[in-house]
Design a protein around this motif. Structure first.
Motif, short mmCIF file in Angstrom:
data_model
loop_
_atom_site.label_atom_id
_atom_site.label_comp_id
_atom_site.label_asym_id
_atom_site.label_seq_id
_atom_site.Cartn_x
_atom_site.Cartn_y
_atom_site.Cartn_z
N GLN A 134 -4.45 1.94 0.79
CA GLN A 134 -3.81 0.92 1.62
C GLN A 134 -4.62 0.68 2.89
O GLN A 134 -5.19 1.64 3.43
CB GLN A 134 -2.39 1.35 2.05
N ALA A 135 -4.65 -0.56 3.36
CA ALA A 135 -5.18 -0.79 4.71
C ALA A 135 -4.16 -0.31 5.72
O ALA A 135 -4.49 0.34 6.72
CB ALA A 135 -5.49 -2.27 4.92
N THR A 136 -2.90 -0.64 5.47
CA THR A 136 -1.79 -0.22 6.31
C THR A 136 -0.71 0.35 5.40
O THR A 136 -0.32 -0.29 4.43
CB THR A 136 -1.21 -1.42 7.09
N ARG A 143 -2.15 3.03 10.07
CA ARG A 143 -3.31 2.25 9.65
C ARG A 143 -4.41 3.21 9.20
O ARG A 143 -4.75 4.15 9.90
CB ARG A 143 -3.82 1.40 10.82
N GLY A 166 -4.16 -4.73 0.98
CA GLY A 166 -4.09 -5.28 2.32
C GLY A 166 -2.84 -6.11 2.51
O GLY A 166 -2.82 -7.02 3.35
N GLY A 169 -1.81 -5.34 5.72
CA GLY A 169 -2.97 -5.24 6.60
C GLY A 169 -3.58 -6.59 6.94
O GLY A 169 -4.03 -6.82 8.07
N SER A 173 -4.66 -6.70 10.87
CA SER A 173 -5.83 -5.86 11.13
C SER A 173 -7.08 -6.71 10.98
O SER A 173 -7.12 -7.62 10.16
CB SER A 173 -5.91 -4.69 10.13
N ALA A 306 -0.32 1.26 13.07
CA ALA A 306 -0.45 -0.04 12.44
C ALA A 306 0.09 -1.12 13.37
O ALA A 306 1.04 -0.88 14.12
CB ALA A 306 0.31 -0.07 11.12
#
Length: 399
Positions: A134-136, A143, A166, A169, A173, A306
């Motif tokens: 995961q990105a977030t 994060r 993402g 994310g 981000s 995050a």
């Protein structure tokens, strides 16, 4: 007082009015020149929103459908893959990869933390075909450092594809798919693009397209090669969600318009994306400042918080569900409880998509009211502490 329902959840998120209007007017057939023109335009806009030169594919599914598509298209039974997990959605990668017969190595970190690069390196093998992450991790408000993971794969000269969820994310981000070397980056409609659930999208690198020709896990509806072939003609392989695609186009226009100038009144989508991300980062930082000032503990480790959502630990001796219910019953504000093993221990306030300064101040003021009425207020609680901290941060840092 009247109560006006407001979503402060990390998905679904509040709907953009222009997108709702676009949905209502989207009475067109999907095999017509009108739809093809709209679909081609939206696919092009999505590339700008993601920030990539790679092809982007739209699926009529939730984000989990795109996660499954990534696994089914890019792996074969028996492939060794590496899943990096620190929450409910990392666990979803584990479940999907096992369902498709992969040999799954897992690097896990406790909820509320992230994994170390040393652990990732130790579990990365010569035969590892893909890394899923995961990105977030929206279940914990953490994060993950995607750039560092991508750099590690390069340093190790790994042939593994890097596949990044993402979904929360993107739009919260600053992600550089092409520059970092991400092979698949997944997004969802009910997040930063401010429309209802039902669409997912994947940006896919040339390496990943090549890999699909050598894999043989079963796929039919989620065959990304079919979608790519049809997208080149302005169509989807199967019946698309026409109304949601129209809404997505309106939302991307709105994001572009946030960066409008006299010289470019229609705006700039890449610059608008940066503003959208910076907005989420600012709202999240205001919320963290307020929570800390109120004596509440943040769940995510410092430096890895995050911007999609802030996870806040409930006051000692209390159940976070009490605060979640209090915000809804008193103010119509919908926030989310913890997930999985963290249910009852933390609550999450979202900042992804159609949130702004005014929304943030409102939820923080409501939170102070609810805390004041609970049986277990935060230590040294006093009205205004959180709001002053949030206001101060905004005054000193907002662009």
């Amino acid at each position: 007082m009247i109560r006006k329902t407001r979503l402060f959840t990390p998905g679904p998120t509040p709907l953009l009015p222009a997108a709702q209007f676009a949905m209502a007017a989207a009475d067109i057939h999907h095999r017509t020149p009108e739809f093809r023109a709209m679909y081609t335009r939206v696919l092009s806009q999505l590339k700008e929103f993601v920030g990539t030169k790679n092809d982007v594919i739209i699926l009529s599914s939730s984000g989990s459908g795109a996660m499954e598509a990534a696994v089914s298209n890019l792996t074969s039974p028996g492939d060794r893959v590496l899943v990096l997990t620190a929450g409910k959605f990392g666990e979803r990668w584990t479940g999907i990869t096992k369902a498709f017969g992969c040999h799954v190595d897992v690097v896990s970190a406790p909820y509320g933390s992230t994994f170390s690069l040393d652990e990732v390196k130790a579990n990365l093998k010569l035969e590892t075909r893909a890394v899923f992450v995961q990105a977030t991790e929206s279940s914990t408000g953490v994060r993950h450092d995607i750039e560092a993971i991508a750099n590690l794969l390069k340093q190790e000269k790994s042939e593994a594809l890097l596949i990044v969820d993402g979904i929360t994310g993107l739009g919260t981000s600053h992600l550089d798919m092409d520059g970092w070397g991400i092979d698949v980056l997944i997004g969802g409609s009910q997040k930063a693009v401010m429309i209802p659930p039902g669409l997912s999208y994947l940006a896919v690198s040339a390496r990943a397209w090549d890999r699909m020709e050598a894999t043989y896990n079963p796929r039919y509806y989620f065959d990304l090669r079919k979608e790519r072939k049809n997208a080149a003609k302005g169509e989807s392989a199967y019946t698309p969600s026409v109304a949601l695609i129209a809404a997505l186009g309106a939302a991307l226009n709105y994001i572009a318009a946030q960066a409008a100038t006299p010289e470019k009144p229609e705006g700039d989508l890449a610059a608008g994306r940066v503003k959208l991300v910076d907005n989420a980062i600012t709202c999240a930082a205001m919320t963290r400042a307020a929570a800390t000032a109120l004596g509440l503990k943040l769940f995510a480790p410092a430096g890895y918080e995050a911007a999609a959502a802030t996870a806040i630990v409930a006051p000692e001796g209390s159940d976070s569900g009490t605060l979640v219910k209090g915000l809804k019953s008193q103010f119509g504000a919908i926030v989310t409880d913890g997930q999985g093993e963290m249910k009852g221990q933390l609550f999450r306030i979202a900042h992804i998509g159609f949130f702004d300064y005014m929304d943030t101040i409102a939820i923080l003021g409501a939170l102070e009211q609810v805390i004041a009425k609970t049986k277990f207020p935060a230590p040294n609680f006093a009205f205004g502490k959180g709001l002053i901290a949030a206001q101060t941060f905004f005054a000193e840092h907002a662009k």
